[in-house]
Design a protein around this motif. Sequence first.
Motif, PDB file in Angstrom:
ATOM      1  N   ARG A   5     -17.138  -8.929  -8.215  1.00 56.85           N
ATOM      2  CA  ARG A   5     -15.846  -9.344  -7.673  1.00 56.85           C
ATOM      3  C   ARG A   5     -14.847  -8.200  -7.689  1.00 56.85           C
ATOM      4  O   ARG A   5     -14.054  -8.055  -6.781  1.00 56.85           O
ATOM      5  N   GLN A   6     -14.883  -7.379  -8.721  1.00 50.68           N
ATOM      6  CA  GLN A   6     -13.963  -6.255  -8.806  1.00 50.68           C
ATOM      7  C   GLN A   6     -14.225  -5.259  -7.686  1.00 50.68           C
ATOM      8  O   GLN A   6     -13.312  -4.619  -7.199  1.00 50.68           O
ATOM      9  N   ASN A   7     -15.468  -5.101  -7.270  1.00 50.12           N
ATOM     10  CA  ASN A   7     -15.812  -4.163  -6.217  1.00 50.12           C
ATOM     11  C   ASN A   7     -15.590  -4.736  -4.822  1.00 50.12           C
ATOM     12  O   ASN A   7     -15.650  -4.000  -3.846  1.00 50.12           O
ATOM     13  N   LEU A   8     -15.345  -6.026  -4.719  1.00 51.77           N
ATOM     14  CA  LEU A   8     -15.186  -6.667  -3.430  1.00 51.77           C
ATOM     15  C   LEU A   8     -13.843  -6.342  -2.774  1.00 51.77           C
ATOM     16  O   LEU A   8     -13.781  -6.175  -1.561  1.00 51.77           O
ATOM     17  N   ALA A   9     -12.782  -6.234  -3.540  1.00 51.29           N
ATOM     18  CA  ALA A   9     -11.449  -5.989  -2.977  1.00 51.29           C
ATOM     19  C   ALA A   9     -11.408  -4.726  -2.111  1.00 51.29           C
ATOM     20  O   ALA A   9     -10.924  -4.782  -0.977  1.00 51.29           O
ATOM     21  N   PRO A  10     -11.919  -3.586  -2.591  1.00 44.93           N
ATOM     22  CA  PRO A  10     -11.898  -2.399  -1.728  1.00 44.93           C
ATOM     23  C   PRO A  10     -12.762  -2.555  -0.478  1.00 44.93           C
ATOM     24  O   PRO A  10     -12.398  -2.051   0.590  1.00 44.93           O
ATOM     25  N   LEU A  11     -13.869  -3.272  -0.582  1.00 40.72           N
ATOM     26  CA  LEU A  11     -14.738  -3.466   0.586  1.00 40.72           C
ATOM     27  C   LEU A  11     -14.060  -4.327   1.644  1.00 40.72           C
ATOM     28  O   LEU A  11     -14.124  -4.029   2.832  1.00 40.72           O
ATOM     29  N   VAL A  12     -13.407  -5.408   1.203  1.00 41.52           N
ATOM     30  CA  VAL A  12     -12.698  -6.284   2.133  1.00 41.52           C
ATOM     31  C   VAL A  12     -11.544  -5.520   2.769  1.00 41.52           C
ATOM     32  O   VAL A  12     -11.339  -5.558   3.985  1.00 41.52           O
ATOM     33  N   GLY A  13     -10.803  -4.793   1.959  1.00 44.40           N
ATOM     34  CA  GLY A  13      -9.683  -4.010   2.476  1.00 44.40           C
ATOM     35  C   GLY A  13     -10.121  -2.965   3.483  1.00 44.40           C
ATOM     36  O   GLY A  13      -9.474  -2.772   4.525  1.00 44.40           O
ATOM     37  N   LYS A  14     -11.216  -2.299   3.191  1.00 43.85           N
ATOM     38  CA  LYS A  14     -11.750  -1.269   4.092  1.00 43.85           C
ATOM     39  C   LYS A  14     -12.141  -1.880   5.432  1.00 43.85           C
ATOM     40  O   LYS A  14     -11.890  -1.307   6.490  1.00 43.85           O
ATOM     41  N   LYS A  15     -12.737  -3.060   5.375  1.00 43.18           N
ATOM     42  CA  LYS A  15     -13.153  -3.757   6.596  1.00 43.18           C
ATOM     43  C   LYS A  15     -11.932  -4.184   7.412  1.00 43.18           C
ATOM     44  O   LYS A  15     -11.922  -4.049   8.638  1.00 43.18           O
ATOM     45  N   THR A  46      -6.400  -0.653   0.655  1.00 48.71           N
ATOM     46  CA  THR A  46      -6.921   0.339  -0.292  1.00 48.71           C
ATOM     47  C   THR A  46      -7.630  -0.311  -1.479  1.00 48.71           C
ATOM     48  O   THR A  46      -8.215   0.392  -2.297  1.00 48.71           O
ATOM     49  N   GLY A  47      -7.551  -1.638  -1.571  1.00 53.32           N
ATOM     50  CA  GLY A  47      -8.216  -2.344  -2.664  1.00 53.32           C
ATOM     51  C   GLY A  47      -7.361  -2.480  -3.903  1.00 53.32           C
ATOM     52  O   GLY A  47      -7.790  -3.017  -4.913  1.00 53.32           O
ATOM     53  N   GLU A  48      -6.116  -2.006  -3.829  1.00 54.54           N
ATOM     54  CA  GLU A  48      -5.204  -2.131  -4.970  1.00 54.54           C
ATOM     55  C   GLU A  48      -4.819  -3.592  -5.197  1.00 54.54           C
ATOM     56  O   GLU A  48      -4.672  -4.031  -6.334  1.00 54.54           O
ATOM     57  N   TYR A  49      -4.623  -4.332  -4.088  1.00 46.92           N
ATOM     58  CA  TYR A  49      -4.358  -5.772  -4.155  1.00 46.92           C
ATOM     59  C   TYR A  49      -5.574  -6.497  -3.619  1.00 46.92           C
ATOM     60  O   TYR A  49      -6.188  -6.067  -2.650  1.00 46.92           O
ATOM     61  N   LYS A  50      -5.904  -7.635  -4.243  1.00 46.01           N
ATOM     62  CA  LYS A  50      -6.953  -8.495  -3.706  1.00 46.01           C
ATOM     63  C   LYS A  50      -6.372  -9.277  -2.537  1.00 46.01           C
ATOM     64  O   LYS A  50      -5.230  -9.710  -2.584  1.00 46.01           O
ATOM     65  N   VAL A  51      -7.170  -9.455  -1.504  1.00 47.10           N
ATOM     66  CA  VAL A  51      -6.750 -10.220  -0.336  1.00 47.10           C
ATOM     67  C   VAL A  51      -6.945 -11.695  -0.646  1.00 47.10           C
ATOM     68  O   VAL A  51      -8.048 -12.117  -0.994  1.00 47.10           O
ATOM     69  N   SER A  52      -5.878 -12.471  -0.537  1.00 50.94           N
ATOM     70  CA  SER A  52      -6.006 -13.911  -0.779  1.00 50.94           C
ATOM     71  C   SER A  52      -6.799 -14.537   0.365  1.00 50.94           C
ATOM     72  O   SER A  52      -6.867 -13.989   1.470  1.00 50.94           O
ATOM     73  N   LEU A  53      -7.393 -15.686   0.089  1.00 50.33           N
ATOM     74  CA  LEU A  53      -8.113 -16.387   1.157  1.00 50.33           C
ATOM     75  C   LEU A  53      -7.165 -16.754   2.292  1.00 50.33           C
ATOM     76  O   LEU A  53      -7.528 -16.664   3.462  1.00 50.33           O
ATOM     77  N   GLU A  54      -5.955 -17.154   1.941  1.00 48.76           N
ATOM     78  CA  GLU A  54      -4.971 -17.509   2.971  1.00 48.76           C
ATOM     79  C   GLU A  54      -4.707 -16.321   3.893  1.00 48.76           C
ATOM     80  O   GLU A  54      -4.716 -16.455   5.118  1.00 48.76           O
ATOM     81  N   ALA A  55      -4.483 -15.149   3.310  1.00 46.95           N
ATOM     82  CA  ALA A  55      -4.231 -13.942   4.116  1.00 46.95           C
ATOM     83  C   ALA A  55      -5.468 -13.582   4.937  1.00 46.95           C
ATOM     84  O   ALA A  55      -5.368 -13.232   6.115  1.00 46.95           O
ATOM     85  N   LEU A  56      -6.649 -13.674   4.323  1.00 51.37           N
ATOM     86  CA  LEU A  56      -7.878 -13.341   5.042  1.00 51.37           C
ATOM     87  C   LEU A  56      -8.081 -14.261   6.238  1.00 51.37           C
ATOM     88  O   LEU A  56      -8.411 -13.804   7.332  1.00 51.37           O
ATOM     89  N   PHE A  57      -7.858 -15.568   6.051  1.00 50.63           N
ATOM     90  CA  PHE A  57      -8.030 -16.495   7.171  1.00 50.63           C
ATOM     91  C   PHE A  57      -7.011 -16.230   8.284  1.00 50.63           C
ATOM     92  O   PHE A  57      -7.335 -16.348   9.465  1.00 50.63           O
ATOM     93  N   LYS A  58      -5.791 -15.858   7.939  1.00 50.22           N
ATOM     94  CA  LYS A  58      -4.794 -15.496   8.956  1.00 50.22           C
ATOM     95  C   LYS A  58      -5.249 -14.256   9.724  1.00 50.22           C
ATOM     96  O   LYS A  58      -5.130 -14.192  10.943  1.00 50.22           O
ATOM     97  N   ILE A  59      -5.761 -13.282   8.989  1.00 51.16           N
ATOM     98  CA  ILE A  59      -6.254 -12.051   9.617  1.00 51.16           C
ATOM     99  C   ILE A  59      -7.424 -12.362  10.547  1.00 51.16           C
ATOM    100  O   ILE A  59      -7.483 -11.864  11.677  1.00 51.16           O
TER     101      ILE A  59
END
Length: 83
Positions: A5-15, A46-59
């Motif tokens: 889970r800790q490694n997921l934030a930068p991957l999601v952000g990069k995508k 940059t992965g500094e903040y985790k993307v919330s599900l709400e923000a991800l679904f809006k994106i």
Amino acid sequence: MNHMRQNLAPLVGKKIRQIRKDRKLTQAELAAKIGIQQSDLCRMETGEYKVSLEALFKILRIFDMSIAEFFHEEGSGSAPGVE
């Protein structure tokens, strides 16, 4: 699992950054469309903040993508000829 889970934030952000650039959107434009500050989007990318599900679904709505399409990696399918 916590390590994953800790490694997921930068991957999601990069995508998000990759798709945003492909769609020719600035951070400020995308941030305004999803209702967050540009600085927060920058930190998500940059992965500094985790993307919330709400923000991800809006994106995903803005990008007109499903969650499956978002997480699909090019070339991650089976090898040619393998079913």
